[in-house]
Design a protein around this motif. Structure first.
Motif, PDB file in Angstrom:
ATOM      1  N   SER A 161       8.215  28.299  -9.627  1.00  0.00           N
ATOM      2  CA  SER A 161       7.664  28.757  -8.353  1.00  0.00           C
ATOM      3  C   SER A 161       7.155  30.187  -8.459  1.00  0.00           C
ATOM      4  O   SER A 161       6.062  30.515  -7.970  1.00  0.00           O
ATOM      5  CB  SER A 161       8.735  28.642  -7.268  1.00  0.00           C
ATOM      6  N   MET A 162       7.942  31.055  -9.085  1.00  0.00           N
ATOM      7  CA  MET A 162       7.542  32.451  -9.256  1.00  0.00           C
ATOM      8  C   MET A 162       6.264  32.552 -10.083  1.00  0.00           C
ATOM      9  O   MET A 162       5.337  33.307  -9.734  1.00  0.00           O
ATOM     10  CB  MET A 162       8.668  33.232  -9.927  1.00  0.00           C
ATOM     11  N   GLU A 163       6.189  31.796 -11.144  1.00  0.00           N
ATOM     12  CA  GLU A 163       5.006  31.866 -12.010  1.00  0.00           C
ATOM     13  C   GLU A 163       3.768  31.339 -11.294  1.00  0.00           C
ATOM     14  O   GLU A 163       2.658  31.873 -11.480  1.00  0.00           O
ATOM     15  CB  GLU A 163       5.273  31.102 -13.305  1.00  0.00           C
ATOM     16  N   LEU A 164       3.934  30.299 -10.468  1.00  0.00           N
ATOM     17  CA  LEU A 164       2.809  29.823  -9.661  1.00  0.00           C
ATOM     18  C   LEU A 164       2.373  30.907  -8.677  1.00  0.00           C
ATOM     19  O   LEU A 164       1.164  31.175  -8.522  1.00  0.00           O
ATOM     20  CB  LEU A 164       3.215  28.560  -8.906  1.00  0.00           C
ATOM     21  N   THR A 165       3.336  31.539  -8.016  1.00  0.00           N
ATOM     22  CA  THR A 165       3.016  32.642  -7.107  1.00  0.00           C
ATOM     23  C   THR A 165       2.275  33.745  -7.841  1.00  0.00           C
ATOM     24  O   THR A 165       1.295  34.303  -7.320  1.00  0.00           O
ATOM     25  CB  THR A 165       4.303  33.184  -6.450  1.00  0.00           C
ATOM     26  N   HIS A 166       2.702  34.080  -9.048  1.00  0.00           N
ATOM     27  CA  HIS A 166       2.030  35.137  -9.815  1.00  0.00           C
ATOM     28  C   HIS A 166       0.576  34.777 -10.098  1.00  0.00           C
ATOM     29  O   HIS A 166      -0.317  35.629  -9.983  1.00  0.00           O
ATOM     30  CB  HIS A 166       2.770  35.380 -11.133  1.00  0.00           C
ATOM     31  N   ARG A 167       0.332  33.524 -10.480  1.00  0.00           N
ATOM     32  CA  ARG A 167      -1.052  33.119 -10.762  1.00  0.00           C
ATOM     33  C   ARG A 167      -1.888  33.149  -9.478  1.00  0.00           C
ATOM     34  O   ARG A 167      -3.055  33.568  -9.486  1.00  0.00           O
ATOM     35  CB  ARG A 167      -1.070  31.723 -11.400  1.00  0.00           C
ATOM     36  N   TRP A 168      -1.281  32.717  -8.373  1.00  0.00           N
ATOM     37  CA  TRP A 168      -1.981  32.802  -7.089  1.00  0.00           C
ATOM     38  C   TRP A 168      -2.266  34.260  -6.723  1.00  0.00           C
ATOM     39  O   TRP A 168      -3.338  34.576  -6.209  1.00  0.00           O
ATOM     40  CB  TRP A 168      -1.129  32.163  -5.995  1.00  0.00           C
ATOM     41  N   GLU A 169      -1.301  35.143  -6.967  1.00  0.00           N
ATOM     42  CA  GLU A 169      -1.479  36.553  -6.610  1.00  0.00           C
ATOM     43  C   GLU A 169      -2.615  37.188  -7.404  1.00  0.00           C
ATOM     44  O   GLU A 169      -3.387  37.998  -6.868  1.00  0.00           O
ATOM     45  CB  GLU A 169      -0.179  37.321  -6.832  1.00  0.00           C
ATOM     46  N   LYS A 170      -2.721  36.843  -8.673  1.00  0.00           N
ATOM     47  CA  LYS A 170      -3.801  37.389  -9.492  1.00  0.00           C
ATOM     48  C   LYS A 170      -5.150  36.953  -8.938  1.00  0.00           C
ATOM     49  O   LYS A 170      -6.085  37.759  -8.812  1.00  0.00           O
ATOM     50  CB  LYS A 170      -3.639  36.932 -10.940  1.00  0.00           C
ATOM     51  N   ARG A 171      -5.253  35.685  -8.571  1.00  0.00           N
ATOM     52  CA  ARG A 171      -6.499  35.183  -7.989  1.00  0.00           C
ATOM     53  C   ARG A 171      -6.758  35.822  -6.618  1.00  0.00           C
ATOM     54  O   ARG A 171      -7.900  36.175  -6.283  1.00  0.00           O
ATOM     55  CB  ARG A 171      -6.446  33.667  -7.858  1.00  0.00           C
ATOM     56  N   GLY A 172      -5.690  35.976  -5.823  1.00  0.00           N
ATOM     57  CA  GLY A 172      -5.846  36.590  -4.515  1.00  0.00           C
ATOM     58  C   GLY A 172      -6.274  38.040  -4.615  1.00  0.00           C
ATOM     59  O   GLY A 172      -7.088  38.514  -3.797  1.00  0.00           O
ATOM     60  N   ARG A 173      -5.756  38.748  -5.607  1.00  0.00           N
ATOM     61  CA  ARG A 173      -6.148  40.153  -5.791  1.00  0.00           C
ATOM     62  C   ARG A 173      -7.617  40.248  -6.182  1.00  0.00           C
ATOM     63  O   ARG A 173      -8.355  41.115  -5.682  1.00  0.00           O
ATOM     64  CB  ARG A 173      -5.261  40.809  -6.850  1.00  0.00           C
ATOM     65  N   GLU A 174      -8.051  39.369  -7.062  1.00  0.00           N
ATOM     66  CA  GLU A 174      -9.459  39.365  -7.470  1.00  0.00           C
ATOM     67  C   GLU A 174     -10.369  39.038  -6.284  1.00  0.00           C
ATOM     68  O   GLU A 174     -11.429  39.668  -6.106  1.00  0.00           O
ATOM     69  CB  GLU A 174      -9.665  38.354  -8.600  1.00  0.00           C
ATOM     70  N   ALA A 175      -9.953  38.088  -5.455  1.00  0.00           N
ATOM     71  CA  ALA A 175     -10.754  37.735  -4.271  1.00  0.00           C
ATOM     72  C   ALA A 175     -10.839  38.903  -3.302  1.00  0.00           C
ATOM     73  O   ALA A 175     -11.896  39.147  -2.696  1.00  0.00           O
ATOM     74  CB  ALA A 175     -10.141  36.511  -3.575  1.00  0.00           C
ATOM     75  N   PHE A 176      -9.744  39.633  -3.151  1.00  0.00           N
ATOM     76  CA  PHE A 176      -9.739  40.802  -2.260  1.00  0.00           C
ATOM     77  C   PHE A 176     -10.681  41.879  -2.787  1.00  0.00           C
ATOM     78  O   PHE A 176     -11.485  42.445  -2.021  1.00  0.00           O
ATOM     79  CB  PHE A 176      -8.315  41.345  -2.144  1.00  0.00           C
ATOM     80  N   LEU A 177     -10.605  42.168  -4.074  1.00  0.00           N
ATOM     81  CA  LEU A 177     -11.417  43.241  -4.654  1.00  0.00           C
ATOM     82  C   LEU A 177     -12.902  42.879  -4.696  1.00  0.00           C
ATOM     83  O   LEU A 177     -13.756  43.770  -4.748  1.00  0.00           O
ATOM     84  CB  LEU A 177     -10.916  43.573  -6.064  1.00  0.00           C
ATOM     85  N   ASN A 178     -13.201  41.595  -4.653  1.00  0.00           N
ATOM     86  CA  ASN A 178     -14.592  41.145  -4.703  1.00  0.00           C
ATOM     87  C   ASN A 178     -15.150  40.765  -3.333  1.00  0.00           C
ATOM     88  O   ASN A 178     -16.200  40.121  -3.239  1.00  0.00           O
ATOM     89  CB  ASN A 178     -14.725  39.960  -5.658  1.00  0.00           C
ATOM     90  N   SER A 179     -14.475  41.159  -2.275  1.00  0.00           N
ATOM     91  CA  SER A 179     -14.949  40.885  -0.911  1.00  0.00           C
ATOM     92  C   SER A 179     -14.881  42.154  -0.083  1.00  0.00           C
ATOM     93  O   SER A 179     -14.301  43.159  -0.510  1.00  0.00           O
ATOM     94  CB  SER A 179     -14.112  39.776  -0.262  1.00  0.00           C
ATOM     95  N   GLN A 180     -15.451  42.102   1.097  1.00  0.00           N
ATOM     96  CA  GLN A 180     -15.540  43.290   1.946  1.00  0.00           C
ATOM     97  C   GLN A 180     -15.012  42.999   3.352  1.00  0.00           C
ATOM     98  O   GLN A 180     -15.101  41.869   3.837  1.00  0.00           O
ATOM     99  CB  GLN A 180     -17.013  43.760   2.050  1.00  0.00           C
ATOM    100  N   PRO A 181     -14.488  44.024   4.036  1.00  0.00           N
ATOM    101  CA  PRO A 181     -14.079  43.851   5.444  1.00  0.00           C
ATOM    102  C   PRO A 181     -15.274  43.513   6.317  1.00  0.00           C
ATOM    103  O   PRO A 181     -16.420  43.815   5.976  1.00  0.00           O
ATOM    104  CB  PRO A 181     -13.491  45.218   5.801  1.00  0.00           C
ATOM    105  N   LYS A 182     -14.994  42.927   7.481  1.00  0.00           N
ATOM    106  CA  LYS A 182     -16.061  42.470   8.367  1.00  0.00           C
ATOM    107  C   LYS A 182     -16.318  43.366   9.569  1.00  0.00           C
ATOM    108  O   LYS A 182     -17.361  43.243  10.208  1.00  0.00           O
ATOM    109  CB  LYS A 182     -15.735  41.056   8.888  1.00  0.00           C
TER     110      LYS A 182
END
Length: 376
Positions: A161-182
């Motif tokens: 579960s932790m490792e799945l969360t870590h992989r999700w977090e890495k993807r979520g961080r990349e999505a955040f850094l590649n998007s902008q507030p509205k």
């Protein structure tokens, strides 16, 4: 978002800090009232500001996504405008709701597929679309998508579960850094530590989440049924491995004693439904302990609860009357108890800050823990 560490108490890990967002500055340690659907139940926004002194509130991504829906909130100009709240907002990712709906969800590498608790419709949360949804909500602080394992969990399940969360977090961080507030204001993103109650997993998760360089770090997966002392032990362990210059948020905690003890272990931010949910069931938190206003002992108690404490429940109304309101399901009773409990929680955080500021926290917090925990 800028976090500035102002002071660390002697003999404990208690900290003073400021968290500056585009919607205002938050002085930590802080408790965030929970406004699941864009409302802190039984409390108007004006009362949250003027009476409770709330500096930040929490909204729930899962519930807001389902009702009223992102299109309506975006049409209103974001969550701040929709609910008429001009102070900071933190939104969680829905990870805890996925955990609590375990019979109606499926986890995969892609994300979490779940059925709506409202109408049974099927939906999918991914690390990427959770960022998109929270961009639409426009919260000042957003959380990454995680899985919260139950207690107890086997070591193998907790690790997977932790490792799945870590992989999700890495993807979520990349999505955040590649998007902008509205909506013209900046947003921050917090990572979440998992690992159940296994020390090596907690340490591993602390290091992994730190390396992703989120603006803040949350301690997740606690207050899910484990013994209180074990929760404290894991919290203490996690904060040992977290950077000093980033805010630390213990998710879903808790009772007044839990806040005091967790501040002593280095936590800066808290949220929990306990002060509002328990208020609606007649449980009132005070400086001298906990009371149940529905108990018969209050039926003929024709005095206010605490004339020196600044809430209407304490100063204006006899306990016999508030007992009467609850026994007859009158809405005023729910409102008075909710306002009181939230005001008490925010007062407690101010008292904690005062004790840290005056270098008296270490000699104060154990006695205060005992005091607020006793039953009256």
């Amino acid at each position: 978002m800028v976090f500035e560490l102002k002071k660390t108490a002697s003999s404990t890990k208690a900290r003073l800090g400021t968290l500056t967002t585009d919607h205002g500055t938050i002085e930590t340690p802080i408790f965030m009232p929970v406004g699941t659907l864009g409302t802190v139940k039984a409390v108007k926004q004006d009362d949250l500001i003027e009476k409770v002194k709330a500096q930040i509130i929490l909204g729930n991504t899962y519930h807001l996504y389902l009702r009223p829906g992102c299109d309506i909130i975006e049409g209103a100009g974001g969550l701040h405008n929709f609910i008429n709240w001009d102070r900071p907002i933190l939104t969680d990712s829905g990870g805890y709701q996925i955990f609590s709906l375990s019979e109606n969800r499926e986890l995969s590498e892609e994300g979490a597929k779940f059925k709506s608790h409202i109408d049974g419709s099927k939906h999918m949360f991914t690390p990427e679309n959770i960022v998109d949804i929270q961009r639409t909500l426009g919260s000042d602080i957003m959380m990454v998508l995680d899985e919260c394992p139950p207690y107890p969990s086997s070591y193998e399940y907790a690790k997977e579960s932790m490792e799945l969360t870590h992989r999700w977090e890495k993807r979520g961080r990349e999505a955040f850094l590649n998007s902008q507030p509205k909506y013209g204001h900046k947003q921050a993103q917090f990572g979440i530590i998992q690992g159940s109650t296994y020390e090596d997993l907690r340490i591993e998760s602390s290091k992994y989440v730190t390396d992703l360089d989120f603006e803040g770090i949350a301690i997740g997966g606690l207050s899910v049924g484990e013994p209180t002392e074990l929760m404290y032990e894991m919290t203490d362990l996690n904060t040992d491995y977290l950077p000093e210059q980033k805010p630390r948020y213990l998710m879903g905690v808790g009772k007044p004693a839990n806040l005091i003890q967790s501040v002593a272990r280095g936590v800066d931010m808290f949220d929990c439904v306990i002060p509002t949910r328990n208020a609606r069931n007649g449980q009132i938190f005070t400086r001298n302990g906990i009371i149940n206003i529905t108990n018969a002992q209050w039926k003929n108690h024709h005095k206010p609860l605490d004339p020196d404490f600044p809430t209407d429940l304490c100063q204006k109304y006899k306990m016999s009357y508030v007992h009467h309101l609850f026994r007859n399901d009158e809405l005023l009773g729910l409102q008075l108890a909710t306002l009181h409990n939230l005001t008490f929680y925010l007062w407690l955080m101010e008292e904690i800050k005062k004790q840290i500021r005056n270098d008296t926290f270490a000699s104060w917090y154990q006695d205060m823990t005992d005091q607020v925990s006793q039953r009256i």
